[in-house]
Design a protein around this motif. Structure first.
Motif, short mmCIF file in Angstrom:
data_model
loop_
_atom_site.label_atom_id
_atom_site.label_comp_id
_atom_site.label_asym_id
_atom_site.label_seq_id
_atom_site.Cartn_x
_atom_site.Cartn_y
_atom_site.Cartn_z
N PRO A 95 0.72 -1.51 -0.30
CA PRO A 95 0.08 -0.30 0.37
C PRO A 95 0.49 1.52 0.22
CG PRO A 95 -0.04 -0.95 2.32
CD PRO A 95 1.19 -2.06 1.49
N PRO A 96 0.47 2.02 -0.77
CA PRO A 96 1.40 3.54 -0.33
C PRO A 96 1.00 4.27 0.86
CG PRO A 96 -1.19 3.83 -2.02
CD PRO A 96 -0.53 2.35 -1.58
N PRO A 97 2.67 4.82 1.33
CA PRO A 97 2.09 5.30 2.53
C PRO A 97 1.96 6.75 2.40
CG PRO A 97 4.74 5.94 1.17
CD PRO A 97 3.91 4.69 0.33
N PRO A 98 1.04 7.40 3.39
CA PRO A 98 0.72 8.84 3.56
C PRO A 98 1.88 9.60 2.99
CG PRO A 98 0.60 7.82 5.57
CD PRO A 98 2.08 7.19 4.90
N SER A 99 2.65 10.35 2.29
CA SER A 99 3.55 11.01 1.72
C SER A 99 4.34 10.18 1.46
CB SER A 99 3.44 11.96 2.64
OG SER A 99 4.77 11.47 4.20
N PRO A 100 4.65 10.61 -0.09
CA PRO A 100 5.63 9.72 -0.97
C PRO A 100 7.50 10.28 0.59
CG PRO A 100 4.47 11.65 -1.99
CD PRO A 100 4.82 11.64 -0.77
N ALA A 101 7.43 8.64 0.15
CA ALA A 101 8.61 8.37 0.55
C ALA A 101 10.52 9.51 0.29
CB ALA A 101 8.78 6.60 0.90
N TRP A 102 10.22 9.62 -0.83
CA TRP A 102 11.45 9.98 -1.03
C TRP A 102 11.55 11.68 -0.74
CZ3 TRP A 102 7.47 9.19 -4.96
CH2 TRP A 102 6.75 9.82 -5.39
N GLU A 103 10.39 12.24 -0.51
CA GLU A 103 9.72 13.70 0.05
C GLU A 103 11.63 14.37 1.00
OE1 GLU A 103 5.63 14.90 -1.13
OE2 GLU A 103 6.29 15.26 1.18
N PRO A 104 11.66 13.17 2.21
CA PRO A 104 12.62 14.33 3.16
C PRO A 104 14.16 13.95 1.79
CG PRO A 104 11.85 12.06 4.12
CD PRO A 104 10.98 12.03 3.00
#
Ligand code: FMN
Length: 335
Positions: free
Chosen positions: A316-325
């Protein structure tokens, strides 16, 4: 515990290397508490034995600095070139028989090993070994096979099936087949080995390596075989895939240095784990530490990681994109 018909004292095994090339070496592994000991490989080739004369070992730090000779630290990689045991088969059988007798008193089986040269010769040697050892490991994944004609690395299904079938027919004790990690489909090779009669598969052999010295040459002055903690996830990829897709006991190898690493091999589906480089670095104390660290682990732990592991399509996709940080740090740097 039973692995492919071999009764072992525990899941931490000493893999084949120069540490198990003499009776004293084998005895030291048994006495340090190994679950099983795999003796140094032999084969029929004089060239494979001569190759031991040019053996060399370079321990490499995490930031790829080559250690001075004789120095090695936990976490180091090992680039090495080696050959096979320089001993006549009859003498070797005597050494193995003495090792087997010593191990038997402590419930620790000593396994004979062949690194493949010619399959028919491997079958002859396997038959002789089977008279003195409780199991034979056939290594068809030697990384040196890409450099040296004296040993062979099989990476195609047909070659694996034919070689294992030939040796299987001659060996009347459990036959373990150690496969290369560097092949397009290691699970297919494991399936072929199993269908040809392997009682267990060893996953996976080391990778070939190359490290320029930036002085017009290379560390060791040649290509070599590479073992490092960084190999662990690559080994566990194939262990877990084989565990998921095949019904064959798996002996893990390549990349276990710590108790956690051994546990990860078991959680991925290995019933036992062959350790070598960690012992070159840390000696018998490391073996004792690994053995004690997994003493309480039960059979149901084997393959337990697969229960919580999904295919990409089911994640399932995480709540916010994991690449963002990471992208945010990238965008903000240097402005
Ligand atoms: C110096 C050295 C010699 C080895 N010789 C053999 C051998 O003769 N036969 C074999 O099947 N594997 C051999 N291996 C491979 C080891 O048995 C083991 O599978 C490999 O090193 C990966 O485990 P590790 O990460 O714990 O070192 C050798 C490894 C090393 C480092």
């Amino acid at each position: 515990m039973d692995v492919g018909g071999l009764v072992a004292a525990g899941p931490v095994w000493v893999g084949s290397s120069e540490l198990t090339m003499s009776l004293d070496g084998i005895v030291a592994c048994v006495d340090a508490g190994a679950g099983a000991v795999v003796a140094k490989s032999v084969n029929e080739s004089a060239a494979a034995r001569r190759q031991l004369d040019i053996a060399d070992y370079a321990f490499v730090s995490g930031d790829r600095q080559v250690r001075p000779p004789g120095r090695a630290y936990p976490g180091d990689g090992l680039l090495n070139r080696s050959g096979l045991a320089q001993v006549d088969l009859d003498d070797w059988l005597g050494i193995l028989a003495a090792g087997v007798a010593h191990g038997a008193a402590q419930g620790c089986p000593v396994v004979g090993s062949i690194t493949l040269g010619d399959p028919a010769a491997a079958a002859r040697i396997g038959r002789a070994l089977a008279d003195v050892v409780p199991a034979v490991e056939l290594n068809i994944g030697a990384p040196h096979g890409r450099e040296a004609r004296a040993v062979r690395q099989l990476t195609e299904v047909d070659g694996v099936r034919d070689a294992v079938r030939t040796v299987r027919a001659a060996v009347g004790v459990p036959l373990f087949v150690k496969l290369p990690g560097q092949a397009s489909d290691v699970v297919a090779l494991a399936r072929a080995a199993r269908s040809a009669g392997a009682d267990a598969v060893g996953l996976v052999g080391r990778y070939p390596g190359f490290l320029p010295d930036l002085d017009g040459g290379a560390v060791l002055g040649s290509w070599g075989a590479w073992s490092s903690p960084g190999c662990l996830p690559m080994s566990l990829y194939w262990v877990s895939k084989a565990f998921q897709q095949l019904d064959v006991p798996i002996v893990g190898t390549n990349g276990a240095r710590t108790v956690t690493d051994v546990l990860r091999f078991l959680a991925s589906g290995a019933r036992a784990v062959e350790v070598v480089t960690a012992l070159w670095i840390g000696g018998p104390a490391v073996l004792r530490e690994l053995v004690d660290g997994v003493a309480e682990v039960g059979d149901d732990f084997v393959g337990s990681a697969l229960a919580g592991t999904r295919e990409y399509a089911d994640v399932p996709p995480p709540p916010s994109p994991a690449w963002e940080p990471y992208t945010a740090r990238w965008m903000s740097s240097g402005r």
